[in-house]
Motif scaffolding. Structure first.
Motif, short mmCIF file in Angstrom:
data_model
loop_
_atom_site.label_atom_id
_atom_site.label_comp_id
_atom_site.label_asym_id
_atom_site.label_seq_id
_atom_site.Cartn_x
_atom_site.Cartn_y
_atom_site.Cartn_z
N SER A 105 14.27 43.39 31.96
CA SER A 105 12.89 43.70 31.52
C SER A 105 12.45 45.09 31.98
N GLU A 106 13.09 45.61 33.03
CA GLU A 106 12.78 46.95 33.53
C GLU A 106 13.80 47.99 33.03
N ASN A 107 14.59 47.60 32.03
CA ASN A 107 15.61 48.47 31.43
C ASN A 107 16.65 48.97 32.43
N LYS A 108 16.95 48.14 33.42
CA LYS A 108 18.02 48.45 34.36
C LYS A 108 19.33 47.92 33.78
N VAL A 109 20.42 48.52 34.18
CA VAL A 109 21.74 48.04 33.77
C VAL A 109 22.17 47.00 34.81
N VAL A 110 22.55 45.83 34.35
CA VAL A 110 23.02 44.76 35.23
C VAL A 110 24.54 44.71 35.11
N VAL A 111 25.21 44.68 36.25
CA VAL A 111 26.66 44.51 36.26
C VAL A 111 27.01 43.29 37.11
N ILE A 112 28.03 42.57 36.68
CA ILE A 112 28.45 41.36 37.39
C ILE A 112 29.93 41.48 37.77
N PRO A 113 30.31 40.79 38.86
CA PRO A 113 31.68 40.95 39.36
C PRO A 113 32.72 40.15 38.58
N ARG A 114 33.93 40.66 38.68
CA ARG A 114 35.08 39.98 38.09
C ARG A 114 36.23 40.10 39.09
N ALA A 115 36.81 38.97 39.46
CA ALA A 115 37.94 38.97 40.42
C ALA A 115 39.19 39.52 39.75
N LYS A 116 39.94 40.29 40.54
CA LYS A 116 41.19 40.90 40.07
C LYS A 116 42.32 40.42 40.98
N LYS A 117 43.52 40.91 40.71
CA LYS A 117 44.68 40.59 41.56
C LYS A 117 44.48 41.20 42.94
N ASP A 118 45.20 40.68 43.89
CA ASP A 118 45.20 41.18 45.27
C ASP A 118 43.83 41.14 45.92
N ARG A 119 43.04 40.14 45.57
CA ARG A 119 41.71 39.93 46.16
C ARG A 119 40.80 41.15 46.00
N LYS A 120 40.93 41.80 44.87
CA LYS A 120 40.06 42.93 44.54
C LYS A 120 39.13 42.48 43.44
N MET A 121 38.10 43.28 43.19
CA MET A 121 37.19 42.96 42.11
C MET A 121 36.64 44.24 41.52
N ASP A 122 36.09 44.10 40.32
CA ASP A 122 35.38 45.20 39.70
C ASP A 122 34.09 44.62 39.10
N ARG A 143 27.87 39.47 57.42
CA ARG A 143 27.78 38.22 56.67
C ARG A 143 29.11 37.50 56.68
N ILE A 144 29.02 36.22 56.43
CA ILE A 144 30.21 35.41 56.19
C ILE A 144 30.14 35.02 54.72
N GLY A 145 31.15 35.43 53.98
CA GLY A 145 31.19 35.13 52.56
C GLY A 145 31.91 33.80 52.33
N PHE A 146 32.47 33.70 51.15
CA PHE A 146 33.12 32.45 50.77
C PHE A 146 34.59 32.43 51.17
N GLY A 147 35.08 33.50 51.81
CA GLY A 147 36.41 33.46 52.39
C GLY A 147 37.49 34.26 51.70
N GLY A 148 37.17 34.92 50.60
CA GLY A 148 38.21 35.67 49.90
C GLY A 148 38.30 37.14 50.30
N GLY A 149 37.24 37.68 50.87
CA GLY A 149 37.23 39.07 51.27
C GLY A 149 37.03 40.06 50.13
N TYR A 150 36.69 39.57 48.94
CA TYR A 150 36.52 40.43 47.77
C TYR A 150 35.43 41.49 48.00
N TYR A 151 34.27 41.05 48.46
CA TYR A 151 33.16 41.98 48.64
C TYR A 151 33.46 42.98 49.75
N ASP A 152 34.02 42.54 50.86
CA ASP A 152 34.33 43.48 51.94
C ASP A 152 35.29 44.56 51.45
N ARG A 153 36.27 44.20 50.67
CA ARG A 153 37.21 45.19 50.12
C ARG A 153 36.48 46.18 49.20
N PHE A 154 35.62 45.64 48.34
CA PHE A 154 34.90 46.49 47.39
C PHE A 154 33.93 47.42 48.11
#
Length: 186
Positions: free
Chosen positions: A66-83, A131-142
């Motif tokens: 509603s504020e014309n911001k761009v929303v991006v959402i995560p996608r898990a990749k190989k090797d516990r990475k994400m984009d 923080r303690i996440g869900f255990g995959g380390g995806y966010y910490d890597r990113f």
């Protein structure tokens, strides 16, 4: 207490949390998010598509649109990475092997440098901003080389006193609780 045990404890508390209480807390926390300069100044905001256990992020997504911001959402990749992928009402979504809603694999990812604010999910938080996440380390890597701002939205049941911080854990810039905004990097 070990991270694994903290996860179990917090998941139990969140599952037992009264829906009405959770919604009241979420309303205060999300309203506070929308009043921050980090929110106001960001043109591109990263946020997860929440699961039942988590604070509902749909309100955040719709407010950003509603504020014309761009929303991006995560996608898990190989090797516990994400984009992250731009998310609109027309973005094709699938259920990942983790049971999460994510953009389909063939969509083009956005550059990390274009994301100005990430609303970082997690299970448990201490006031120092770790923080303690869900255990995959995806966010910490990113987040390891991310230059933008990070905010986490913290329900009362997710607050903990402390835990052993590992070398790969990344500190969040701001925690928003029902009582206050904690700037962890003052």
């Amino acid at each position: 207490m070990e991270k694994k045990n903290i996860r179990k404890k917090v998941i139990k508390q969140l599952n037992e949390l009264d829906v009405e209480q959770k919604e009241k807390q979420a309303e205060v926390i999300i309203k506070t998010l929308f009043q921050t300069s980090e929110w106001s100044n960001a043109k591109t905001i990263a946020v997860t598509m929440s699961q039942d256990l988590e604070l509902d992020t749909q309100v955040i997504i719709e407010k950003a649109w509603s504020e014309n911001k761009v929303v991006v959402i995560p996608r898990a990749k190989k090797d516990r990475k994400m984009d992250f992928v731009v998310y609109t009402k027309d973005t094709p979504i699938e259920i990942s092997s983790f049971g999460l809603r994510e953009p389909i694999p063939d969509l083009l990812a956005i550059s990390k440098s274009e994301i100005e604010l990430i609303v970082v999910p997690g299970l448990a938080y201490c006031e120092s901003g770790f923080r303690i996440g869900f255990g995959g380390g995806y966010y910490d890597r990113f987040l390891a080389d991310y230059k933008g701002k990070t905010i986490s939205l913290v329900l009362n049941e997710q607050k903990i006193n402390s835990f052993k911080v590992d070398s790969f854990d990344i500190q969040i810039d701001f925690l928003i609780t029902t009582e206050k905004i904690i700037n962890t990097k003052k």
